[in-house]
Design a protein around this motif. Sequence first.
Motif, PDB file in Angstrom:
ATOM      1  N   LYS A 114       0.847  -1.189   0.000  1.00  0.00           N
ATOM      2  CA  LYS A 114       0.000   0.000   0.000  1.00  0.00           C
ATOM      3  C   LYS A 114       0.888   1.246   0.000  1.00  0.00           C
ATOM      4  O   LYS A 114       0.605   2.234  -0.664  1.00  0.00           O
ATOM      5  N   SER A 117      -5.665  -2.018   4.451  1.00  0.00           N
ATOM      6  CA  SER A 117      -4.743  -2.310   3.359  1.00  0.00           C
ATOM      7  C   SER A 117      -5.092  -3.639   2.691  1.00  0.00           C
ATOM      8  O   SER A 117      -5.025  -3.772   1.470  1.00  0.00           O
ATOM      9  N   GLN A 158      -8.207  -3.174   0.555  1.00  0.00           N
ATOM     10  CA  GLN A 158      -7.886  -2.450  -0.678  1.00  0.00           C
ATOM     11  C   GLN A 158      -7.108  -3.350  -1.634  1.00  0.00           C
ATOM     12  O   GLN A 158      -7.321  -3.328  -2.844  1.00  0.00           O
ATOM     13  N   MET A 159      -6.224  -4.157  -1.048  1.00  0.00           N
ATOM     14  CA  MET A 159      -5.445  -5.092  -1.858  1.00  0.00           C
ATOM     15  C   MET A 159      -6.366  -6.105  -2.540  1.00  0.00           C
ATOM     16  O   MET A 159      -6.148  -6.473  -3.694  1.00  0.00           O
ATOM     17  N   LYS A 197      -4.091   0.577  -8.631  1.00  0.00           N
ATOM     18  CA  LYS A 197      -3.789   1.182  -7.335  1.00  0.00           C
ATOM     19  C   LYS A 197      -4.416   0.363  -6.207  1.00  0.00           C
ATOM     20  O   LYS A 197      -5.466  -0.245  -6.379  1.00  0.00           O
ATOM     21  N   ILE A 198      -3.724   0.391  -5.054  1.00  0.00           N
ATOM     22  CA  ILE A 198      -4.285  -0.280  -3.887  1.00  0.00           C
ATOM     23  C   ILE A 198      -5.209   0.699  -3.194  1.00  0.00           C
ATOM     24  O   ILE A 198      -4.776   1.533  -2.395  1.00  0.00           O
ATOM     25  N   GLU A 199      -6.467   0.627  -3.555  1.00  0.00           N
ATOM     26  CA  GLU A 199      -7.445   1.530  -2.955  1.00  0.00           C
ATOM     27  C   GLU A 199      -8.832   0.947  -3.169  1.00  0.00           C
ATOM     28  O   GLU A 199      -9.026   0.094  -4.032  1.00  0.00           O
TER      29      GLU A 199
END
Lengths: 412, 118
Positions: free
Chosen positions: A24, A110, A113-114, A172-174
């Motif tokens: 992240k 995280s 999001q991942m 993106k990690i979001e």
Amino acid sequence: MEHQQLIPHLFRTEYRKIIAVLCKMFGLEHIAIAEDIVSETFLLAAETWGLKGLPKNPTAWLYTVSKNKALDYLRRDTLFQTKIAPELNHTDEGHPETDIDLSNQNIIDSQLQMLFAICHPSISNEAQIGLALNILCGFGAEEIADAFLTSKETIYKRLTRAKEKLRSEKIKIELPPPGDIESRLETVLSTLYLLFSEGYYSASQNTVLRKDLCIEAMRLMVMLTDHPLTCTPSGYALLSLMCFHASRFEARTNQDGEIILYEDQDTSLWDKDLIAQGVDFLNRSAGGKQVTRYHLEAAIAYWHTLKEDTHEKWENILQLYNRLLQMEYSPIAALNRTYALSKANGKEEAIVEAEKLNLDANHFYHSLLANLYEDINPEKELDHLQRAWTLARNTNDKSLLAKKISSAIGRK
Amino acid sequence: MKEFLFVFRRSVESNDPPQSPEQLQAMMKPWQDWMGSIAAQNKLSSSGNRLTNEGKVVKPNKVITDGPYVDIKEAIGGYIIVKANTLDEATSLADGCPILQVGGTVEVRMIVPMEDNN
């Protein structure tokens, strides 16, 4: 726990957490750096814990060491200075220290999001499952290969390609924007369903590993439904479905890893707590306006938790399969519908329907017909059992069919 | 595989709405079983729609009449789309349609494939 057992255990539980937080921070394009840092941390643990004894709080030790390694890396790495630092919009200038946040909340955020990053529509299903197992569940290439019954090299290549794809697609990690969450969740749910099924239906003899896969899929589902932004009725339905299936885990294989069919299972081995949780999640899934395939499948699985053969049970299952098939055809649903029909309306009617299914190349189809012809036409029963045996690929199915063939011959 | 439209017609008088959820379910069951059977053969293309009794018919010169059934005794009650290789195969799928039990009819029509539309 001695460190020889403790380290693999911590690897399973902590690796994924640190990876998620570091990725992240660094961005998915630098996933290899995060993996190196965490691997080095565990290597150091393996080397020093044996010599100096266990630290007081091994998990905290791992967090501190990986944090320090990450900071060291950031300090000396020119790539960071020129490329990453300008992009870290939430960093205090020159003080990246404050940013490695291994708090529970940040770990969960995280990882969630991942999960969305990995289940990106541009990544193939197969790769999504591999990545989820590797990054989110801490499985190595060898374990994944074992579960998929393929070679370590194949999995290694698959993971490398998938990570390359994450990089090239600049994912993106979001969490997706609120308006997109629902549509993106569809991919996430179907990947977690596949991950669960991989464990549940895998032909791998390694029952411990298979169970782990199911547990991991359920853990990620709990994470999703615990979060207000990603908690949906269809998510609850899928989690409920998983609970009902998993409740039979102990009952569905014998000590040799061979499958025990539903009607032969010892119901005292069914996990009552998981069934109760499944019912709870199923109730929560009733919140929305939409009935998804997960709702229908969860309801079917619910009826299967009642062992007693009543007309009500099979009539309900039949109607649920009728709706499921109208929503989405699959050979296995077609076969299960026909089985439910035989239980609700009798075998004669089911045979007429089964003959229309046009699934001659499917060994389950012949197993079903063999079941329907039992007592009605022993010749046809045996014929279909033999055709099923010829078509079956995995050893579990073959040996089960061989037993049925010899008992059918014995009855003649 | 070609697509075929099934149009369900039944007499207007017999088309009473169900009075209770149990009655509705009892009415739905044969339909669900029949459509489930077609779907289990992977021959259901669309589960279509049911139509209510109300309707209007728009005719040339701004003539609008109530109801679709002024001139005929039967009204269209709904439709589905199935997949089959031939008209005969599609026709045989209509066998067992619950509308036949209440004196209705199924009209089976082949849908012109997209590429032949022009």
